[in-house]
Design an enzyme around this catalytic site. Structure first.
Site, mmCIF file in Angstrom:
data_model
loop_
_atom_site.group_PDB
_atom_site.id
_atom_site.type_symbol
_atom_site.label_atom_id
_atom_site.label_comp_id
_atom_site.label_asym_id
_atom_site.label_seq_id
_atom_site.Cartn_x
_atom_site.Cartn_y
_atom_site.Cartn_z
ATOM 1 N N THR A 191 13.305 -44.251 -49.562
ATOM 2 C CA THR A 191 14.178 -43.547 -50.512
ATOM 3 C C THR A 191 13.352 -42.766 -51.526
ATOM 4 O O THR A 191 13.622 -41.590 -51.792
ATOM 5 C CB THR A 191 15.105 -44.553 -51.233
ATOM 6 O OG1 THR A 191 15.875 -45.251 -50.250
ATOM 7 C CG2 THR A 191 16.047 -43.850 -52.185
ATOM 8 N N CYS A 194 13.897 -48.107 -43.695
ATOM 9 C CA CYS A 194 13.701 -48.641 -45.046
ATOM 10 C C CYS A 194 12.646 -49.727 -44.930
ATOM 11 O O CYS A 194 12.707 -50.551 -44.011
ATOM 12 C CB CYS A 194 15.016 -49.221 -45.580
ATOM 13 S SG CYS A 194 14.826 -50.156 -47.127
ATOM 14 N N THR A 195 11.690 -49.739 -45.850
ATOM 15 C CA THR A 195 10.563 -50.672 -45.704
ATOM 16 C C THR A 195 10.959 -52.133 -45.930
ATOM 17 O O THR A 195 10.193 -53.035 -45.591
ATOM 18 C CB THR A 195 9.397 -50.288 -46.648
ATOM 19 O OG1 THR A 195 9.871 -50.199 -47.993
ATOM 20 C CG2 THR A 195 8.771 -48.967 -46.218
ATOM 21 N N HIS A 196 12.151 -52.376 -46.478
ATOM 22 C CA HIS A 196 12.629 -53.762 -46.587
ATOM 23 C C HIS A 196 13.015 -54.326 -45.212
ATOM 24 O O HIS A 196 12.943 -55.531 -44.989
ATOM 25 C CB HIS A 196 13.866 -53.836 -47.499
ATOM 26 C CG HIS A 196 13.578 -53.806 -48.965
ATOM 27 N ND1 HIS A 196 13.229 -52.654 -49.633
ATOM 28 C CD2 HIS A 196 13.597 -54.792 -49.909
ATOM 29 C CE1 HIS A 196 13.053 -52.933 -50.923
ATOM 30 N NE2 HIS A 196 13.268 -54.227 -51.111
ATOM 31 N N TYR A 239 17.134 -48.722 -54.768
ATOM 32 C CA TYR A 239 17.093 -47.292 -55.077
ATOM 33 C C TYR A 239 18.101 -46.513 -54.236
ATOM 34 O O TYR A 239 18.491 -45.414 -54.600
ATOM 35 C CB TYR A 239 15.695 -46.729 -54.779
ATOM 36 C CG TYR A 239 14.647 -46.968 -55.848
ATOM 37 C CD1 TYR A 239 14.839 -47.897 -56.870
ATOM 38 C CD2 TYR A 239 13.456 -46.248 -55.825
ATOM 39 C CE1 TYR A 239 13.858 -48.109 -57.830
ATOM 40 C CE2 TYR A 239 12.472 -46.457 -56.788
ATOM 41 C CZ TYR A 239 12.680 -47.387 -57.786
ATOM 42 O OH TYR A 239 11.710 -47.589 -58.738
ATOM 43 N N CYS A 294 8.217 -46.670 -49.765
ATOM 44 C CA CYS A 294 9.667 -46.739 -49.952
ATOM 45 C C CYS A 294 10.253 -45.457 -49.381
ATOM 46 O O CYS A 294 9.896 -44.364 -49.828
ATOM 47 C CB CYS A 294 9.969 -46.858 -51.449
ATOM 48 S SG CYS A 294 11.721 -46.754 -51.868
ATOM 49 N N ASP A 305 6.916 -49.739 -54.223
ATOM 50 C CA ASP A 305 8.233 -49.761 -53.572
ATOM 51 C C ASP A 305 9.277 -50.131 -54.619
ATOM 52 O O ASP A 305 8.939 -50.627 -55.692
ATOM 53 C CB ASP A 305 8.253 -50.783 -52.424
ATOM 54 C CG ASP A 305 9.624 -50.876 -51.759
ATOM 55 O OD1 ASP A 305 10.156 -49.823 -51.363
ATOM 56 O OD2 ASP A 305 10.192 -51.975 -51.657
#
Length: 259
Positions: free
Chosen positions: A77, A186-188, A44, A75, A12
């Site tokens: 993006t 978004c994985t965050h 990113y 990720c 990521d």
């Protein structure tokens, strides 16, 4: 080397992909994982497609250097920008990407708007817009770019007043009473789910693609006959591109729940 005993690589732009890894560990408890977070170059989502492609290829090369049997691009993006090129370049290894979980949100059939929170690049990419077009007729969807949100998670800020203020401001353009569900693109973002729920209330369903990606990974391993069937708990190694990475490794372990 026995392919079943080889590790799985996760990548990521920073610590976000740990939300996917967290699910993958539950789905595949016997597997060993190597996680590479490129926090030095995060976020990113505000870079050009070519910049993201180059960084993603570098990360995959790093993971391949650790003899991984599969790579998960955890990720959104990087998946949007590079997944097709990666699969064309590395045909001998399964490469699994992640995309916003629009399908589960649409299938809830809830009255109201589906809000898709993601980075500006994910929302601008053709891959995402094709996905939106696929479900557009079935539900009303609103794209909500969230520049700056990744940075909070990278610092380990996943709750509190500052984050709450940021989210309130972002969501102020939509009538909260009209929101049926939120897709975290978004994985965050799964790490801020609790704070988001405080603002939106319990009736709004918050969905991310972590479980779907983990199940897809398991399918690929079964297909390749590379699933680790040993009855032992797997290990996790975390790497990060930051020069002084002790603090980010500590944040990573905390987010993953291993300290």
């Amino acid at each position: 080397m026995d392919i079943t005993k080889m590790p799985i690589g996760f990548f990521d732009s920073g610590v976000g992909g740990l939300s996917v890894l967290r699910e993958a560990i539950k789905v595949l408890p016997n597997e060993d994982f190597i996680y590479f977070g490129d926090s030095k170059n995060a976020p990113y989502g505000t870079k050009t497609v070519d910049e993201v492609k180059k960084l993603t290829f570098n990360a995959v090369e790093f993971l391949l250097g650790h003899n991984v049997k599969a790579v998960v691009i955890a990720c959104n993006t990087a998946t949007s920008a590079a997944i097709e090129d990666l699969r064309n370049s590395y045909k001998d290894i399964p490469i699994i990407g992640i995309e916003p979980a629009l399908k589960p949100a649409v299938e809830l059939n809830k009255k109201g708007k589906i809000v898709v929170m993601a980075t500006p690049m994910t929302l601008a990419e053709k891959k995402f817009n094709d996905l939106m077009a696929k479900y557009k007729g079935r539900s009303e969807m609103v794209s909500l770019p969230c520049p700056g949100l990744v940075e909070y998670v990278e610092k380990g800020i996943v709750k509190g007043q500052e984050l709450n203020n940021y989210l309130q401001k972002k969501l102020s353009i939509i009538d909260k009473k009209e929101i049926s569900s939120v897709v975290l693109g978004c994985t965050h973002y799964p790490f801020i789910k609790e704070e988001l729920s405080k603002i939106l209330g319990e009736d709004v369903v918050i969905i991310d693609g972590s479980l779907g990606t983990s199940i897809q990974l398991k399918r690929k391993l079964i297909k390749n006959k590379s699933l680790n069937l040993q009855d032992k708990k797997g290990t996790v190694k975390i790497f990060n591109s930051l020069d002084n990475n002790e603090e980010i490794i500590k944040i990573s372990k905390k987010l993953l729940g291993i300290i």
